[in-house]
Design a protein around this motif. Sequence first.
Motif, short mmCIF file in Angstrom:
data_model
loop_
_atom_site.label_atom_id
_atom_site.label_comp_id
_atom_site.label_asym_id
_atom_site.label_seq_id
_atom_site.Cartn_x
_atom_site.Cartn_y
_atom_site.Cartn_z
N ARG A 1 37.33 29.30 42.81
CA ARG A 1 36.24 29.81 41.63
C ARG A 1 37.04 30.67 40.56
O ARG A 1 36.85 30.71 39.62
N ARG A 2 38.15 31.38 41.28
CA ARG A 2 39.21 32.35 40.23
C ARG A 2 40.35 31.93 40.48
O ARG A 2 41.01 31.75 41.32
N VAL A 3 41.10 31.41 39.24
CA VAL A 3 42.35 30.59 39.00
C VAL A 3 43.00 31.41 37.92
O VAL A 3 42.69 31.73 36.78
N ALA A 4 44.50 31.79 38.69
CA ALA A 4 45.24 32.43 37.58
C ALA A 4 46.10 31.49 36.97
O ALA A 4 46.36 30.37 37.25
N ASP B 1 53.72 39.24 41.74
CA ASP B 1 53.00 40.39 42.27
C ASP B 1 51.59 40.74 41.26
O ASP B 1 50.67 41.00 41.87
N GLN B 2 51.79 40.37 39.89
CA GLN B 2 50.64 40.41 39.15
C GLN B 2 49.82 39.44 39.59
O GLN B 2 48.38 39.79 39.53
N VAL B 3 50.04 38.35 39.94
CA VAL B 3 49.04 37.39 40.31
C VAL B 3 48.41 38.00 41.50
O VAL B 3 47.07 37.62 41.52
N LEU B 4 48.96 38.32 42.51
CA LEU B 4 48.51 38.84 43.73
C LEU B 4 47.49 39.97 43.57
O LEU B 4 46.30 39.82 44.05
N ALA B 5 47.94 40.65 42.73
CA ALA B 5 47.01 41.85 42.22
C ALA B 5 45.69 41.68 41.56
O ALA B 5 44.56 42.26 41.69
N THR B 6 45.38 40.28 41.13
CA THR B 6 44.23 39.90 40.66
C THR B 6 43.37 39.24 41.54
O THR B 6 42.23 38.96 41.32
N GLY B 7 43.62 39.02 42.80
CA GLY B 7 42.84 38.76 43.78
C GLY B 7 42.26 37.33 43.63
O GLY B 7 41.52 36.92 44.42
N GLY C 1 33.23 25.51 35.39
CA GLY C 1 32.81 26.93 35.81
C GLY C 1 33.44 27.55 36.73
O GLY C 1 33.12 28.49 37.55
N ALA C 2 34.91 27.57 36.32
CA ALA C 2 35.75 28.39 37.22
C ALA C 2 36.32 29.59 36.25
O ALA C 2 36.27 29.46 35.19
N GLU C 3 36.55 30.69 36.90
CA GLU C 3 36.81 31.68 36.19
C GLU C 3 38.40 31.94 35.91
O GLU C 3 39.27 31.57 37.06
N LEU C 4 39.06 32.03 34.79
CA LEU C 4 40.28 32.10 34.44
C LEU C 4 40.92 33.40 34.22
O LEU C 4 40.53 34.08 33.65
N VAL C 5 42.15 33.62 35.01
CA VAL C 5 42.69 34.84 34.90
C VAL C 5 44.28 34.58 34.05
O VAL C 5 44.86 34.00 34.96
N GLU C 6 44.33 34.91 33.13
CA GLU C 6 45.81 34.89 32.33
C GLU C 6 46.63 35.78 32.31
O GLU C 6 46.10 37.13 32.14
N THR C 7 47.88 35.73 33.06
CA THR C 7 48.73 36.82 33.26
C THR C 7 49.89 36.56 32.15
O THR C 7 49.94 35.36 31.58
N GLY C 8 50.35 37.56 31.91
CA GLY C 8 51.47 37.88 30.64
C GLY C 8 52.58 36.46 30.58
O GLY C 8 52.73 35.90 31.76
N ASN C 9 53.03 36.19 29.45
CA ASN C 9 54.05 35.43 29.64
C ASN C 9 55.39 35.67 29.91
O ASN C 9 55.99 36.64 30.20
#
Lengths: 330, 330
Positions: free
Chosen positions: B174-177, B224-230, B203-211
């Motif tokens: 449900r939460r995807v980076a 590591d950033q990705v992991l931190a988002t859970g 209906g999925a939550e999108l978490v965008e990390t930096g370029n």
Amino acid sequence: MAVTIKDVARVAGVSASTVTRALTMPELVHPETRERVKRVAADLGYHPNRAARGLITGRTGNIGLLVPDLANPFFPSVVKGVQARAHEADYAVFLADTDEDATAEIGLVRKLSKQVDGLLLCSPRMSDDELRTIVGDTPVVLVNRRLARVPSVTPELLDGMRQAISHLTALGHRRVAYVAGPRSSWANRERVRSLRTVAAAAGAELVETGNVTPQFEGGVAAADQVLATGVTAVIAYNDLVALGLLNRFTARGVAVPGEVSVLGFDDIPLSAMVHPALTTVDLPKEQSGRAGVDLLLQLLAEPDRSPAARRELPTQLIVRASTGIAPRRV
Amino acid sequence: MAVTIKDVARVAGVSASTVTRALTMPELVHPETRERVKRVAADLGYHPNRAARGLITGRTGNIGLLVPDLANPFFPSVVKGVQARAHEADYAVFLADTDEDATAEIGLVRKLSKQVDGLLLCSPRMSDDELRTIVGDTPVVLVNRRLARVPSVTPELLDGMRQAISHLTALGHRRVAYVAGPRSSWANRERVRSLRTVAAAAGAELVETGNVTPQFEGGVAAADQVLATGVTAVIAYNDLVALGLLNRFTARGVAVPGEVSVLGFDDIPLSAMVHPALTTVDLPKEQSGRAGVDLLLQLLAEPDRSPAARRELPTQLIVRASTGIAPRRV
DNA sequence: TTGAAAGCGCTACCAT
DNA sequence: ATGGTAGCGCTTTCAA
């Protein structure tokens, strides 16, 4: 139509000859004129038509580069090296991928040779005789292959192989398989030659399996034969073949490096990205490309130097943590 | 010196004009003469000087190909496609690697554009405005990028992204980076755009990390950033980045796909060679190269067609056994 | 220091 | 059906 030398000449109020001189032999023209011409040229965005220039000078400013298979990551690395050095020297690069086909190679050489000053043949698959006929027509530098009286850039394979075998024997391996690459490949023949020499000296028994295509599939195909020989370690023609071996071993439930150790050749970038990482012998790639261009430029500058320049570049065993190599189980 | 048209003319006892005709418009010359000329040309090993011909016809028979980084296996695949199609059409290919540098790109375009009939810009990093100035000068086809009124070949990214998200949500995520690629990359912007649309719809939550840089190192850096988002799943800009993520996850003891699922883009050959294999969205590569050449040839043949031809090639989610994707743990 | 003219190899055009 | 001539864009004599 693009802006020509005449346009520059007209706008700058000089003759075409003066434009040429201002741009290519600046010291022959009055500083004032020179600056004016250069400014006009820049303003107009003038770039000499290299084809037209080549017609006169006999120089195209292009070099041709042939590689057997861009899908093998080894070659893109070489190509990058060639590109970088060529562009530094203001040369443009014609690239052709021959799909491991010796016949296609010859055709492409013929086609390219008319529009280039020289050719860089990287790991060519054609025979020595065929190579000879080409060398007669066009300046050629070989990368990853040798031929008498032709300039070449090659890796120190013997030394690399020595490092590989030393590593394996230090870990207790006594019977080692070699999965051979294409019969038509000089690189393969040299590996075999070095391997025999080095293995004999180290007192290791060498088991040679048949030739495979130098790709992942080749390794997959050879894996079962390798296992049947009962060796404890295997050296692959290159990293792709090593990955193929790894893949098939894993599929068959054979532990790597638990039951069998795998050593590759090339050190393609990807060999550090997989898990377990590949232990491999690094061959100079970008560097070979650069050196190839250097030799070619040198050849073009002084066509009748002899004997042919020949550069051998060092190789280096890369041992990685958590890799596909382990001491022999007792 | 190479054999010229005059040599052929002299030996065949005809004029240069006749030689040209016999070779390029055979129906205009008497069968007998034609055969004689052709035989002499073959005997002498005559091949027309393409540069000289180009001077007159305005056609060089060459096309230029720019790619950002040959070390990314995606591009060699495209290059192979271009090569294959170009050689079929008797075109030769100038290749330039721009090292992901937009400035270098522009310089290389200028340099190449004089000696080619047209340019294939693959994933160019330069701005739309810069692109526009080039398009004005030279026939250009874009691969992996779009710009109004310029012919292009692109993958159906929206559909590919839909397949990717459907797959992940079907597995309960449900939460995807999303680990983004270069800001200057059209491919990245399109991925983001598609992803937002598709994720919202699903209906999925999108978490965008930096370029990050579109390479292995980029993935390593972002992990590591990705992991931190859970999040429980991550989509990488491309397969190399995905491999970097995988590598760093493993190093940190995070199980893939146990704790986090990883999905790549491109389907570079290598994605099937690693273990666990990469689940990824296949983008057309060779095919894009071929299509790009087709469009370019078409453009050269009928310069004033409008609107600009635009081809979209299908994408396909590749799900592999024992891969880096798993149902969300509950 | 500069310009005019010739010519690289080829093709297009105008003759014949 | 064929040949002569001009000229593509540039560089290189040669002369001024």
